[in-house]
Design a protein around this motif. Structure first.
Motif, PDB file in Angstrom:
ATOM      1  N   LEU A 692       0.850  -1.187   0.000  1.00  0.00           N
ATOM      2  CA  LEU A 692       0.000   0.000   0.000  1.00  0.00           C
ATOM      3  C   LEU A 692       0.885   1.236   0.000  1.00  0.00           C
ATOM      4  O   LEU A 692       1.851   1.319   0.765  1.00  0.00           O
ATOM      5  N   ARG A 693       0.556   2.203  -0.838  1.00  0.00           N
ATOM      6  CA  ARG A 693       1.313   3.454  -0.900  1.00  0.00           C
ATOM      7  C   ARG A 693       0.352   4.624  -0.721  1.00  0.00           C
ATOM      8  O   ARG A 693      -0.630   4.746  -1.469  1.00  0.00           O
ATOM      9  N   VAL A 694       0.641   5.443   0.255  1.00  0.00           N
ATOM     10  CA  VAL A 694      -0.197   6.595   0.576  1.00  0.00           C
ATOM     11  C   VAL A 694       0.546   7.848   0.145  1.00  0.00           C
ATOM     12  O   VAL A 694       1.698   8.077   0.543  1.00  0.00           O
ATOM     13  N   TYR A 695      -0.107   8.666  -0.686  1.00  0.00           N
ATOM     14  CA  TYR A 695       0.496   9.882  -1.214  1.00  0.00           C
ATOM     15  C   TYR A 695      -0.146  11.106  -0.573  1.00  0.00           C
ATOM     16  O   TYR A 695      -1.366  11.165  -0.389  1.00  0.00           O
ATOM     17  N   CYS A 696       0.702  12.084  -0.269  1.00  0.00           N
ATOM     18  CA  CYS A 696       0.262  13.395   0.208  1.00  0.00           C
ATOM     19  C   CYS A 696       0.875  14.422  -0.734  1.00  0.00           C
ATOM     20  O   CYS A 696       2.097  14.571  -0.788  1.00  0.00           O
ATOM     21  N   VAL A 697       0.027  15.113  -1.479  1.00  0.00           N
ATOM     22  CA  VAL A 697       0.521  16.025  -2.510  1.00  0.00           C
ATOM     23  C   VAL A 697      -0.304  17.294  -2.469  1.00  0.00           C
ATOM     24  O   VAL A 697      -1.469  17.292  -2.047  1.00  0.00           O
ATOM     25  N   ASP A 698       0.318  18.405  -2.861  1.00  0.00           N
ATOM     26  CA  ASP A 698      -0.416  19.670  -2.927  1.00  0.00           C
ATOM     27  C   ASP A 698      -1.637  19.514  -3.823  1.00  0.00           C
ATOM     28  O   ASP A 698      -1.577  18.876  -4.883  1.00  0.00           O
ATOM     29  N   ASP A 699      -2.746  20.122  -3.398  1.00  0.00           N
ATOM     30  CA  ASP A 699      -4.024  19.935  -4.091  1.00  0.00           C
ATOM     31  C   ASP A 699      -4.095  20.789  -5.347  1.00  0.00           C
ATOM     32  O   ASP A 699      -4.814  21.785  -5.403  1.00  0.00           O
ATOM     33  N   THR A 700      -3.308  20.416  -6.353  1.00  0.00           N
ATOM     34  CA  THR A 700      -3.429  20.980  -7.695  1.00  0.00           C
ATOM     35  C   THR A 700      -3.486  19.812  -8.681  1.00  0.00           C
ATOM     36  O   THR A 700      -2.833  18.782  -8.458  1.00  0.00           O
ATOM     37  N   PRO A 701      -4.257  19.933  -9.759  1.00  0.00           N
ATOM     38  CA  PRO A 701      -4.329  18.825 -10.724  1.00  0.00           C
ATOM     39  C   PRO A 701      -2.974  18.419 -11.268  1.00  0.00           C
ATOM     40  O   PRO A 701      -2.689  17.242 -11.448  1.00  0.00           O
ATOM     41  N   HIS A 702      -2.102  19.405 -11.526  1.00  0.00           N
ATOM     42  CA  HIS A 702      -0.794  19.080 -12.086  1.00  0.00           C
ATOM     43  C   HIS A 702       0.039  18.260 -11.106  1.00  0.00           C
ATOM     44  O   HIS A 702       0.711  17.298 -11.500  1.00  0.00           O
ATOM     45  N   ALA A 703       0.020  18.619  -9.817  1.00  0.00           N
ATOM     46  CA  ALA A 703       0.806  17.869  -8.832  1.00  0.00           C
ATOM     47  C   ALA A 703       0.319  16.432  -8.731  1.00  0.00           C
ATOM     48  O   ALA A 703       1.116  15.497  -8.605  1.00  0.00           O
ATOM     49  N   PHE A 704      -1.010  16.239  -8.802  1.00  0.00           N
ATOM     50  CA  PHE A 704      -1.537  14.880  -8.695  1.00  0.00           C
ATOM     51  C   PHE A 704      -1.179  14.050  -9.924  1.00  0.00           C
ATOM     52  O   PHE A 704      -1.080  12.828  -9.838  1.00  0.00           O
ATOM     53  N   GLN A 705      -0.982  14.717 -11.087  1.00  0.00           N
ATOM     54  CA  GLN A 705      -0.588  13.975 -12.285  1.00  0.00           C
ATOM     55  C   GLN A 705       0.763  13.299 -12.092  1.00  0.00           C
ATOM     56  O   GLN A 705       1.026  12.250 -12.670  1.00  0.00           O
ATOM     57  N   GLY A 706       1.648  13.920 -11.271  1.00  0.00           N
ATOM     58  CA  GLY A 706       2.933  13.273 -10.981  1.00  0.00           C
ATOM     59  C   GLY A 706       2.748  11.969 -10.253  1.00  0.00           C
ATOM     60  O   GLY A 706       3.456  10.984 -10.501  1.00  0.00           O
ATOM     61  N   VAL A 707       1.778  11.932  -9.327  1.00  0.00           N
ATOM     62  CA  VAL A 707       1.469  10.688  -8.617  1.00  0.00           C
ATOM     63  C   VAL A 707       0.931   9.651  -9.595  1.00  0.00           C
ATOM     64  O   VAL A 707       1.308   8.472  -9.568  1.00  0.00           O
ATOM     65  N   VAL A 708       0.033  10.093 -10.467  1.00  0.00           N
ATOM     66  CA  VAL A 708      -0.569   9.175 -11.431  1.00  0.00           C
ATOM     67  C   VAL A 708       0.496   8.571 -12.338  1.00  0.00           C
ATOM     68  O   VAL A 708       0.492   7.366 -12.606  1.00  0.00           O
ATOM     69  N   ALA A 709       1.433   9.411 -12.791  1.00  0.00           N
ATOM     70  CA  ALA A 709       2.489   8.903 -13.676  1.00  0.00           C
ATOM     71  C   ALA A 709       3.349   7.866 -12.965  1.00  0.00           C
ATOM     72  O   ALA A 709       3.714   6.834 -13.539  1.00  0.00           O
ATOM     73  N   THR A 710       3.676   8.133 -11.695  1.00  0.00           N
ATOM     74  CA  THR A 710       4.488   7.185 -10.924  1.00  0.00           C
ATOM     75  C   THR A 710       3.770   5.856 -10.756  1.00  0.00           C
ATOM     76  O   THR A 710       4.347   4.779 -10.955  1.00  0.00           O
ATOM     77  N   GLU A 711       2.479   5.905 -10.393  1.00  0.00           N
ATOM     78  CA  GLU A 711       1.726   4.675 -10.161  1.00  0.00           C
ATOM     79  C   GLU A 711       1.436   3.929 -11.464  1.00  0.00           C
ATOM     80  O   GLU A 711       1.259   2.720 -11.463  1.00  0.00           O
ATOM     81  N   THR A 712       1.364   4.658 -12.574  1.00  0.00           N
ATOM     82  CA  THR A 712       1.181   3.990 -13.857  1.00  0.00           C
ATOM     83  C   THR A 712       2.367   3.090 -14.167  1.00  0.00           C
ATOM     84  O   THR A 712       2.202   1.954 -14.628  1.00  0.00           O
ATOM     85  N   CYS A 713       3.562   3.586 -13.866  1.00  0.00           N
ATOM     86  CA  CYS A 713       4.757   2.778 -14.098  1.00  0.00           C
ATOM     87  C   CYS A 713       4.803   1.574 -13.154  1.00  0.00           C
ATOM     88  O   CYS A 713       5.293   0.511 -13.523  1.00  0.00           O
ATOM     89  N   ARG A 714       4.299   1.739 -11.945  1.00  0.00           N
ATOM     90  CA  ARG A 714       4.340   0.653 -10.973  1.00  0.00           C
ATOM     91  C   ARG A 714       3.199  -0.334 -11.132  1.00  0.00           C
ATOM     92  O   ARG A 714       3.187  -1.374 -10.495  1.00  0.00           O
ATOM     93  N   GLY A 715       2.196   0.006 -11.937  1.00  0.00           N
ATOM     94  CA  GLY A 715       1.028  -0.847 -12.058  1.00  0.00           C
ATOM     95  C   GLY A 715       0.123  -0.758 -10.849  1.00  0.00           C
ATOM     96  O   GLY A 715      -0.569  -1.716 -10.506  1.00  0.00           O
ATOM     97  N   GLY A 716       0.113   0.391 -10.185  1.00  0.00           N
ATOM     98  CA  GLY A 716      -0.705   0.553  -8.988  1.00  0.00           C
ATOM     99  C   GLY A 716      -2.165   0.787  -9.310  1.00  0.00           C
ATOM    100  O   GLY A 716      -2.530   1.261 -10.389  1.00  0.00           O
TER     101      GLY A 716
END
Length: 942
Positions: A692-716
């Motif tokens: 399980l990976r819990v992310y805390c990121v500034d609430d902007t759409p662009h910042a959350f896209q970084g999380v999405v890109a990371t998890e896409t590579c990991r298959g999360g």
């Protein structure tokens, strides 16, 4: 005498009868006095099982016996002796008895156990004082133990102590750090009041561990230790002097600071309240460089055939560290036109001896040099044309660019081209014009249908992107099926502010570069588009960033290629002293050399809970030397740009291309920035493991896209809808814990159930995601369900719960990508379709409200009704204030397109203003409302 002797004998007889023994018939003769006690029995305490001794001594005494609790003590229990007092010559009698613990315990009378002695003489008897006998003891437990305290310096300390019950009563002493405390040596300490310890004015040296010590003849008892902490609350030092203005010219900032050192907080004392840094605006006088005055008149011709003239550096004189004038302050020239005489002859009459021969040499030398230069030029032209033919580029009309925005793949047709900086490099860029079909700039994963809607085409395009790759003026752009291009732009050179990009359309629509430097990099994301006089819009999908180019902002004839990029790497904005943070992404638009007649509207999402009392939000821009300067504070009024803060976005009106960033400085600890929380899960390398990976990121759409890109590579997989957590600037950390894990089905790695981010990590994340991981292991492969709660909480702040319910399968499942949303729309639009307000309605509104009347400018009423009535001075200096107001309205409502509210505002203005004031009546407003709503519903249905 007979009476006295008779009474004595009777008493002796009675005593003898009482004791069961007969006293002697004759007693030694003594002087005629009553017995006098030289020593009387004293009070005594029986310690444990040891008996006590009671002693009685009298003179003159015929006999001495003890009487206890009203009864005579048996004669056999007395131990007596008699001796002669050397001073008086009298006989002294001494008697001693023992009293045991058992005797005292067996006595049950109304009084304490007591004994006295009775002495006889010829004249009568004498009785001693009563001596009480007690069993001594001291209980173990204190009736009241002292309690630890935390007191401020110079405060009063009172430590209470009630010793254990005991006989005799216990005496109390105080120990500090195992050393005896004495009020005799320290006037500030009082230990006499009811066993309590009182320190009148606490000092730092009074901090320590205090123990109450109770003791009597039986034992000693120690209380529990009380820790006393004397703390010092912090106090501010004096303010420093104001610093110099941080800019050499124009509006800047001055600062002054203070430290929490007067005194510094000690032993847990409170830190100083308030800010340690104050800022004020300042205006530095700009340097004025010196300028030359006009030349003076020429002087008369001198005997040396020269004349002179002068000028002064006084137009204006240099001021405020300005530069002195460049160039000479005087000049001299020949005043005879070369005809000045030498030795009485004019120069043309004086002929050197070698003049005739040298003229011929000069003539032939010039002809030879000319022939050589022409030969070199011809050879160079031939070599250049041969090199150009090596490219093998097909030239096809670029009118295909106007048919739709498509992806093009740049590739060279010949390996080892010497003109390439790196012949092995095979770049892959996307170039685009206008388009109508939706395109999203994401990584090219199974996007053949998205990026290849047209068959193979080849287009000759002279583009600025070739220059950075080292290619000459021409290259081939090729879009082939099966070769989807990489997203463009993956980035621009960070030195964009030092380059100049111009795009001019030729008759065939070709693009002409003007030495730009655009280098693709993975740290940037953006889009481009071709814009003309009708304007348009650039959007980077799912980032909250867009750029509106209004109608008329670009000149009518040329078409310009504009770009907008977002920096995805580490922020280059330098924050001051850790107070300022980045509230949104760094955004760049350009090209830098573009000429705009109207400001563009840029929208940037931010993560602050905007409150003027808690935040100082500033707009910063990157300068030519890659430094960041403050443009304006959002609460200030400025004529250089306009800033409108909404709850989640900031809308900017800008007329200068460049890099911009939104920076926030907290003014109080109540300042809040929003965090987006998300939990992802995936199987581990071992089929029994789950992460399980819990992310805390500034609430902007662009910042959350970084999380999405990371998890896409990991298959999360996203396991719960993301939630928002308000994070306060109160210096407290963020804790992430996992709860309610099924204990008999799953095992979690030890010491990882609660993890923590420091305050500085969260507060200064600057759009970069933070995450923590929980490693779990299932006991049995038959376990396919997992559930838990994830608690994300700021200490002394808000908390959010992420509830996880998921199915875990051993086979690898496809990841559910959160960012594949329906709002992934076009990234560039041109012309009327890019705007919510139809062009004809837009022009009518501007023509109506830009006209002045007796009450001022009607555009001010329009700004008021659209809730844009702040910083009106900025609109006033625009050529068409109404057009700029509508551009800002378009940017603010780009997602909703709420034309109904605009039409309602226009109708309300029509009711307020009469026909003579506005030049437009209610009927026209109703007609406008009808047209607006008609166009709106048409666009929705389309």
């Amino acid at each position: 005498h007979s009476t006295g002797n008779h009474s004595i004998n009777q008493s002796v007889f009675l005593f003898a009868g009482a004791t069961g023994d007969i006293l002697p018939d004759s007693l030694p003769s003594v002087p005629g006095t009553l017995p006098h006690f030289m020593k009387e029995p004293e009070d005594a305490y029986i310690i444990k099982s040891n008996p006590i001794k009671l002693l009685c001594r009298a003179v003159p005494a015929l006999q001495i016996f003890f009487k206890c609790n009203g009864e005579w003590v048996h004669q056999n229990e007395h131990v007596s002796r008699e001796y002669m007092d050397q001073n008086t010559g009298l006989k002294v009698r001494e008697v001693l008895i023992n009293v045991s613990r058992q005797q005292v315990e067996d006595f049950h009378g109304p009084e304490d156990y007591w004994c006295l002695c009775v002495a006889w003489s010829h004249l009568g008897t004498s009785k001693s004082r009563k001596a009480t006998v007690h069993i001594a003891y001291l209980r173990k437990n204190f009736e009241q133990d002292p309690q630890g305290k935390e007191v401020p310096i110079k405060g009063m300390i009172v430590l209470h102590c009630r010793p254990p019950e005991g006989v005799p009563a216990a005496e109390v002493e105080w120990l500090k750090n195992e050393e005896l405390v004495s009020s005799l040596t320290d006037d500030n300490i009082d230990t006499r009041a009811d066993h309590n310890l009182i320190i009148n004015q606490a000092r730092l040296s009074d901090s320590g561990n205090y123990t109450c010590l109770a003791s009597n003849i039986v034992a000693k008892r120690r209380s529990s230790t009380a820790t006393v902490v004397v703390f010092v609350n912090g106090g501010w030092s004096l303010w420093t002097e104001w610093s110099p203005c941080n800019v050499p010219c124009g509006r800047g900032v001055q600062k002054r600071s203070r430290t929490c050192t007067n005194p510094a907080p000690l032993n847990g004392g409170a830190f100083c309240q308030g800010m340690s840094v104050q800022k004020i605006t300042c205006n530095a006088l700009c340097p004025i460089d010196g300028g030359w005055e006009e030349w003076s008149a020429w002087t008369l011709c001198s005997v040396q055939c020269e004349r002179q003239r002068r000028r002064e550096c006084n137009d204006p004189p240099p001021r405020h560290r300005g530069k002195m004038c460049d160039g000479p302050s005087d000049t001299t020239e020949n005043c005879t036109g070369g005809m000045c005489s030498q030795n009485g002859k004019l120069l043309h009459d004086v002929k050197p001896q070698s003049m005739d021969g040298s003229n011929d040499v000069a003539l032939y030398s010039g002809l030879g040099a000319g022939i050589i230069a022409v030969t070199v030029l011809v050879v160079a032209v031939m070599l250049y044309r041969k090199n150009q033919s090596d490219y093998g580029v097909d030239v096809i009309d670029s009118s295909a660019l106007t048919g739709g925005f498509q992806s093009f793949n740049f590739k060279t047709t010949r390996q080892g081209n010497p003109l390439l900086l790196n012949s092995s490099l095979q770049p892959d860029l996307t170039v685009g014009g206008t388009y109508s079909s939706p395109i999203c700039f994401q990584d090219s994963i199974d996007n053949k249908e998205l990026f290849d809607p047209l068959p193979d085409i080849k287009v000759k395009v002279q583009s600025s992107f070739m220059v950075s790759l080292g290619v000459a003026d021409r290259a081939e752009y090729h879009a082939a099926k099966g070769h989807p291009p990489e997203t463009f732009p993956r980035g621009l050179n960070r030195d964009y502010s030092n380059s100049t990009v111009e795009r001019r359309s030729t008759k065939k629509g070709l693009l002409t570069p003007n030495s730009p430097h655009l280098n693709p990099t993975k740290d940037q994301l953006g889009t481009t588009g071709m814009f003309g006089h009708l304007g348009g819009r650039l959007v980077v999908p799912n980032t909250g960033v867009s750029l509106l180019v209004p109608h008329g902002a670009i000149a009518e004839d040329p078409t310009s290629e504009m770009f907008m990029v977002i920096n995805q790497g580490e922020s280059s904005v330098q924050t001051e002293e850790g107070f300022e943070i980045l509230l949104g992404p760094e955004v760049t638009y350009g090209p830098p050399g573009i000429d705009l007649s109207r400001p563009v509207a840029m929208t940037i999402a931010h993560c602050a809970e905007v409150d003027a009392d808690n935040w100082n939000v500033q707009l910063k821009r990157k300068t030519q030397d890659n430094k960041w300067e403050e443009v304006m504070s959002v609460e200030d009024e400025s004529t250089s740009c306009y800033c409108l803060m909404d709850s989640s976005s900031c809308h900017l009106l800008l007329d200068q291309p460049g890099s911009y960033a939104l920076v926030g400085e907290p003014l109080t600890q109540a300042a809040v920035k929003r965090l987006k929380l998300a939990v992802f899960g995936s199987m581990g390398p071992n089929p029994m493991d789950y992460s399980l990976r819990v992310y805390c990121v500034d609430d902007t759409p662009h910042a959350f896209q970084g999380v999405v890109a990371t998890e896409t590579c990991r298959g999360g997989q996203l396991l719960e809808e993301p939630k928002i957590l308000p994070f306060r600037g109160n210096t407290f950390s963020l804790q992430v814990s996992i709860q309610d894990v099924p204990q008999f089905l799953w095992n979690i790695k030890p010491f990882t159930t609660c993890q923590e981010f420091s305050f500085s990590q969260v507060w200064c994340s600057n759009q970069q995601p933070l995450h923590c991981a929980f490693s779990l292991e299932r006991y049995s492969p038959t376990t396919t369900q997992f559930s838990c709660k994830i608690s994300v909480k700021q200490v002394k702040g808000h908390e959010q719960i992420l509830q996880v319910y998921t199915s875990v399968a051993e086979s690898k499942k496809e990841s559910v990508l959160f960012f594949m949303q329906t709002d992934c729309t076009v990234t560039s639009q041109t012309g009327p379709k890019a705007f919510k307000i139809p062009l004809s309605i837009h022009q009518r509104i501007c023509a109506t409200f830009d006209t002045a009347n007796t009450k001022g400018k009607d555009w001010q009423i329009l700004a008021q009704k659209l809730h844009l009535d702040r910083n009106l001075l900025y609109f006033a200096q625009q050529q068409s204030p109404s057009a700029v107001i509508l551009s800002l309205w378009e940017a603010r409502h780009q997602d909703t397109g709420d034309l109904d509210s605009l039409a309602s505002a226009l109708e309300e203005i029509g009711k307020i203003q009469n026909h003579s004031e506005t030049g437009i009546n209610s009927t026209e407003f109703n007609k406008m409302h009808f047209i607006v709503m008609f166009r709106y519903f048409c666009s929705v249905s389309a």
